[in-house]
Write an enzyme that holds these catalytic residues in place. Structure first.
Site, PDB file in Angstrom:
ATOM      1  N   ASP A 128       0.853  -1.189   0.000  1.00  0.00           N
ATOM      2  CA  ASP A 128       0.000   0.000   0.000  1.00  0.00           C
ATOM      3  C   ASP A 128       0.886   1.234   0.000  1.00  0.00           C
ATOM      4  O   ASP A 128       1.982   1.222   0.572  1.00  0.00           O
ATOM      5  CB  ASP A 128      -0.920   0.009   1.226  1.00  0.00           C
ATOM      6  CG  ASP A 128      -2.020  -1.040   1.132  1.00  0.00           C
ATOM      7  OD1 ASP A 128      -2.471  -1.328   0.010  1.00  0.00           O
ATOM      8  OD2 ASP A 128      -2.429  -1.553   2.178  1.00  0.00           O
ATOM      9  N   ASP A 153      -6.894  -1.186  -4.815  1.00  0.00           N
ATOM     10  CA  ASP A 153      -8.007  -0.861  -3.918  1.00  0.00           C
ATOM     11  C   ASP A 153      -8.881   0.243  -4.514  1.00  0.00           C
ATOM     12  O   ASP A 153     -10.106   0.226  -4.369  1.00  0.00           O
ATOM     13  CB  ASP A 153      -7.480  -0.424  -2.552  1.00  0.00           C
ATOM     14  CG  ASP A 153      -6.656  -1.490  -1.861  1.00  0.00           C
ATOM     15  OD1 ASP A 153      -6.897  -2.690  -2.103  1.00  0.00           O
ATOM     16  OD2 ASP A 153      -5.761  -1.122  -1.084  1.00  0.00           O
TER      17      ASP A 153
END
Length: 176
Positions: A128, A153
Site C-alpha cells: 500500500d 483498492d
C-alpha cells in the site's frame, strides 16, 4: 442482445474490452507498486500535500488490515478468494457482455483483485502507498490517517460504486 453491424461484429462491448480495462488497472497497480518497492524502504513516507503522503506499508490482511495478525493462513485464504472472485467476475462478464456500466464495474474489480492477488503471491502481503490524512478523521483513525491503500483498492472501490449505481439505475428502470 448485441446487434451486429455490416461486418458481422457486435456493437456492444465484448469480453475482450472488459478484460482490457481490467488489464489497464492491473498494469497501473503493479507499476506503482514496483516503483514503491524499488524506491521506498518499509514505512518510509514523503509528504506530497498537507493531507496526502506517499508511503510504503505492507498489509498482511484484507481491507483495513482485517486479519493482518492471523498467523499467515490469511495470505492463502485471500489469494484463493481473489482467484475465485476473478473467475466468477469473468463468468459474469461473459453472461452480460452488453451492459456497459456493469461491465466497467466488474472490470475495475477484476483488475484490482488480480493486482492484490499478485502481491500476495509475490510478496506474501499487499503493498500500500496512498496515505490520506485529515484532522477530522482523528476520532476514527490514529492521527487522522485513513488506512493506506493502493491503485488496486482504488479500482475495486470505483467498481463497487459503479455496481451500486448500475443496480440503482436498473431498479429505477424496471419501475417505469
Amino acid at each position: 442482445m448485441a446487434r451486429r453491424n455490416g461486418f458481422g461484429r457486435s456493437r456492444s462491448p465484448s469480453l475482450w474490452l472488459w478484460l482490457g480495462v481490467a488489464a489497464l488497472w492491473l498494469i497501473l497497480d503493479q507499476f506503482t507498486k514496483y516503483l514503491i518497492v524499488a524506491n521506498y524502504p518499509l514505512h518510509h513516507s514523503t509528504a506530497v500535500t498537507s493531507f496526502f503522503n506517499v508511503v510504503r506499508v505492507h498489509n498482511y490482511g484484507a481491507a483495513f488490515s482485517f486479519l493482518a495478525g492471523a498467523g499467515g493462513w490469511q495470505r492463502w485464504f485471500f489469494t484463493i478468494l481473489g482467484l475465485v472472485a476473478a473467475g466468477f467476475i469473468i463468468w459474469m462478464l461473459k453472461t452480460r457482455p452488453g451492459e456497459k456500466l456493469f461491465g466497467f464495474a466488474m472490470a475495475c474489480i477484476l483488475g484490482g483483485a488480480i493486482g492484490n492477488v499478485l502481491d500476495r503471491l509475490f510478496y506474501g502481503y499487499v503493498v500500500d502507498m496512498l496515505d490520506f490524512h485529515w484532522s477530522f478523521l482523528s476520532p476514527l483513525f490514529h492521527g487522522g490517517h485513513f488506512p493506506a491503500f493502493n491503485i488496486a483498492d482504488t479500482a475495486i472501490s470505483i467498481g463497487a460504486a459503479c455496481l451500486i449505481l448500475d443496480e440503482i439505475l436498473r431498479v429505477r428502470g424496471s419501475k417505469r
